[in-house]
Write a protein that holds these residues in place. Structure first.
Motif, short mmCIF file in Angstrom:
data_model
loop_
_atom_site.label_atom_id
_atom_site.label_comp_id
_atom_site.label_asym_id
_atom_site.label_seq_id
_atom_site.Cartn_x
_atom_site.Cartn_y
_atom_site.Cartn_z
N GLN A 159 0.72 -1.22 0.04
CA GLN A 159 0.17 0.11 -0.14
C GLN A 159 0.91 1.22 -0.08
O GLN A 159 0.59 2.22 -0.64
CB GLN A 159 -0.81 -0.11 1.26
CG GLN A 159 -1.93 1.17 1.32
CD GLN A 159 -2.83 0.96 2.55
OE1 GLN A 159 -2.92 2.00 3.17
NE2 GLN A 159 -3.33 -0.16 2.77
N TRP A 160 1.79 1.43 0.73
CA TRP A 160 2.74 2.48 0.92
C TRP A 160 4.07 1.98 1.30
O TRP A 160 4.75 2.06 2.37
CB TRP A 160 2.31 3.39 2.03
CG TRP A 160 2.69 4.77 2.15
CD1 TRP A 160 3.86 5.19 2.69
CD2 TRP A 160 1.95 5.98 1.74
NE1 TRP A 160 3.90 6.35 2.44
CE2 TRP A 160 2.85 7.20 2.07
CE3 TRP A 160 0.68 6.38 1.23
CZ2 TRP A 160 2.44 8.27 1.67
CZ3 TRP A 160 0.30 7.67 0.84
CH2 TRP A 160 1.32 8.57 1.17
N PRO A 161 4.93 1.83 0.28
CA PRO A 161 6.16 1.56 0.49
C PRO A 161 7.19 2.80 0.91
O PRO A 161 7.14 3.79 0.37
CB PRO A 161 6.73 0.73 -0.86
CG PRO A 161 5.81 1.82 -1.93
CD PRO A 161 4.71 1.70 -1.26
N THR A 162 7.96 2.46 1.70
CA THR A 162 9.11 3.82 2.17
C THR A 162 10.57 3.03 2.14
O THR A 162 10.62 1.73 2.27
CB THR A 162 8.79 4.41 3.36
OG1 THR A 162 9.13 3.31 4.32
CG2 THR A 162 7.44 4.74 3.55
N LEU A 163 11.54 3.70 1.92
CA LEU A 163 12.87 3.19 1.89
C LEU A 163 13.14 2.39 3.39
O LEU A 163 13.65 1.67 3.44
CB LEU A 163 13.92 4.13 1.53
CG LEU A 163 13.75 4.70 0.38
CD1 LEU A 163 14.76 6.25 0.16
CD2 LEU A 163 13.98 3.94 -0.87
N LEU A 164 12.57 3.12 4.47
CA LEU A 164 12.97 2.68 5.68
C LEU A 164 12.33 1.36 6.12
O LEU A 164 13.05 0.36 6.42
CB LEU A 164 12.68 3.70 6.74
CG LEU A 164 12.78 3.42 8.24
CD1 LEU A 164 14.28 2.97 8.33
CD2 LEU A 164 12.69 4.27 9.26
N THR A 165 10.88 1.31 5.57
CA THR A 165 10.37 0.07 5.80
C THR A 165 10.60 -0.99 4.88
O THR A 165 10.72 -2.02 5.25
CB THR A 165 8.80 0.05 5.65
OG1 THR A 165 8.45 0.78 4.38
CG2 THR A 165 8.15 1.31 6.96
N LEU A 166 11.15 -0.88 3.80
CA LEU A 166 11.67 -1.87 2.82
C LEU A 166 12.85 -2.36 3.27
O LEU A 166 13.21 -3.52 3.15
CB LEU A 166 11.82 -1.06 1.42
CG LEU A 166 10.42 -0.88 0.41
CD1 LEU A 166 10.98 -0.06 -0.77
CD2 LEU A 166 10.01 -2.46 -0.06
N LEU A 167 13.63 -1.39 3.96
CA LEU A 167 14.97 -2.00 4.75
C LEU A 167 14.64 -2.87 6.10
O LEU A 167 15.56 -3.78 6.24
CB LEU A 167 15.94 -0.82 4.95
CG LEU A 167 16.51 -0.01 3.84
CD1 LEU A 167 17.12 1.03 4.37
CD2 LEU A 167 17.44 -1.11 3.04
#
Length: 221
Positions: A159-167
């Protein structure tokens, strides 16, 4: 570029959404041991990081804004819709809230919370009788609660990818894997042969859907 309403800096929404999802997950998971609190704490860190970028400060959008504006002419990266990066990158048209990815994210989130609730119900009654949880979701996989957390995290990433959560996601996968192995050692020590027989016939994370799924599986999982 003008904005009719601010898309970010809405810290009250950050607090509200984080609190709602964490209380919802807490009501199903009900952490008791130190291991439970570690797994829930990691989940909580992911949720807070997500909503900080969704409504507070869009770090990922800020870092990618130059590239996005160059690749997608006319895109205003500071609108809320632009934060649905998968929709933007795939060139989806219209409101992303009604797109296939958003619907898929809701299915993952709903499935994760359903599995978390179902697993806790079985585990709660097993703990009350001081027995081994083998019914419901535990009849298919040995760690449905960890799988439930992963489904929820995946739902948010879709729904809402971010660089931090992907890491954070692969780190959380490794963490839940290690917690599962440690939990199995404790269960084997507590329940002995009963748990070993259960582990032989029940996969760790991925269920078997074949016709002979209920037969003991001697393969290491």
């Amino acid at each position: 570029m003008t904005h009719d309403a601010p898309a970010y800096g809405l810290w009250s929404l950050v607090i509200l959404n984080s609190a709602v999802f964490l209380m919802f997950a807490f009501s199903f998971f009900k952490p008791q041991t130190a291991r439970d609190w570690r797994s829930f704490g990691a989940f909580a860190a992911f949720i807070v990081a997500l909503f900080v970028e969704m409504y507070g400060f869009p770090l990922t959008i800020y870092l990618l804004s130059g590239w996005l504006q160059t690749r997608y002419l006319g895109l205003d990266p500071l609108t809320h819709n632009a934060g649905h990066l998968w929709s933007t990158l795939l060139g989806e048209q219209g409101d992303p809230h009604f797109g296939a990815l958003h619907i898929a994210s809701y299915l993952l989130l709903g499935g994760g919370f359903w599995l978390l609730s179902s697993a806790w119900h079985v585990l709660y009654h097993a703990q009350r009788r001081r027995g081994l949880a083998t019914a419901g979701p535990y009849a298919r996989i040995r760690h449905p609660q960890y799988v439930a957390f992963v489904l929820i995290l995946l739902g948010f990433l879709v729904q809402w990818p971010t660089l931090l959560t992907l890491l954070m996601f692969p780190v959380l996968l490794l963490m839940y894997g290690r917690l599962a192995v440690n939990e199995e050692r404790e269960m084997a020590s507590q329940f002995g042969a009963e748990y070993r027989r259960y582990a032989e016939r029940t996969p760790r994370f991925l269920p078997r859907w074949s016709a002979n799924a209920d037969r003991p599986n001697r393969e290491a999982r």
